[in-house]
Design a protein around this motif. Sequence first.
Motif, mmCIF file in Angstrom:
data_model
loop_
_atom_site.group_PDB
_atom_site.id
_atom_site.type_symbol
_atom_site.label_atom_id
_atom_site.label_comp_id
_atom_site.label_asym_id
_atom_site.label_seq_id
_atom_site.Cartn_x
_atom_site.Cartn_y
_atom_site.Cartn_z
ATOM 1 N N ARG A 299 65.604 7.143 27.234
ATOM 2 C CA ARG A 299 64.546 8.335 27.485
ATOM 3 C C ARG A 299 64.802 8.955 29.282
ATOM 4 O O ARG A 299 65.184 9.428 29.539
ATOM 5 N N GLU A 300 64.356 7.933 29.685
ATOM 6 C CA GLU A 300 64.417 7.604 31.125
ATOM 7 C C GLU A 300 65.731 8.035 31.924
ATOM 8 O O GLU A 300 66.138 9.530 32.164
ATOM 9 N N ARG A 301 66.573 7.563 30.909
ATOM 10 C CA ARG A 301 68.266 8.133 32.088
ATOM 11 C C ARG A 301 68.258 9.485 31.603
ATOM 12 O O ARG A 301 69.570 10.488 31.865
ATOM 13 N N PHE B 106 67.133 1.555 33.299
ATOM 14 C CA PHE B 106 66.885 2.608 32.946
ATOM 15 C C PHE B 106 66.228 2.804 31.161
ATOM 16 O O PHE B 106 67.702 2.198 30.415
ATOM 17 N N ARG C 176 66.667 12.113 31.054
ATOM 18 C CA ARG C 176 66.007 12.893 31.769
ATOM 19 C C ARG C 176 66.842 12.780 33.191
ATOM 20 O O ARG C 176 66.336 14.217 34.136
#
Length: 260
Positions: free
Chosen positions: A72-74, A69, A76
């Motif tokens: 930013r993905e993590r 990830f 979220r």
Amino acid sequence: MRLQIEDVCFSYGSHQVLDGVSADLADGGFVGLIGPNGCGKSTLLRLIARVLRPQGGRVLLDGRDLASFTGRERARAVALVEQQSATRLDLTARQVVELGRIPYRGRWPSRAGEGAEALAAAAAFANVEHLLHRAWHSLSGGERQRVQLARALAQEPEVLLLDEPTNHLDPGHQIDFLQRVSKLGITSVAALHDLELALGFCDKVIVLDGGRIAVRGAPSEVITASLMDNLYGVDADVIDHPRLPRRHLVWSGVSEGRQR
């Protein structure tokens, strides 16, 4: 979002804290991590959040290795509320909650009011609307904990991690805090010392001991007199609650083995 922990290991220097921990957590449940001091509860939460990196094994979200990830993905997907939250910055409680929206901001400044609905919902759910105007440094430990919950909820995560979330709260706020978390409908994992709270609010508990999972299951099946004696050295009974459809702890003192 399905959270899977596969054969995770971690050591601080020569001291191994976690040794091959595996767990598969379904969507939407409230899981309590319990065990004696130093058993690795906080470390496991920090590994799931990628504050620490596993030295063996991996953590998966919906079948995808969390290591793949982006930051930013993590952010979220996973939000962590730690035991202590300190900052030297002169922030208001509102600004702390707004930090939860950072993963949703692009390279350019966000439009006025963007994310306002999520922020308002997070503050209302954590019951901190009346604190938003206050300076962070003026808040009590319990008030800070609730503001940090609002910050985490503003991230709109699929997985919420809580490290001893009730430490600074009085009994009324402990119950209120965990009632709110149990109603979120997302996968929530909390490190807890208070086993009465685990019995009252968790769907499942995982017991850590000696770097491994000793037992897991429904709180009423796992938290027994034998567990209290063997794991904590406490002489206790787990009995049916007189008014509620659950069990609760009645302790009489330190067990004879611990006293020697």
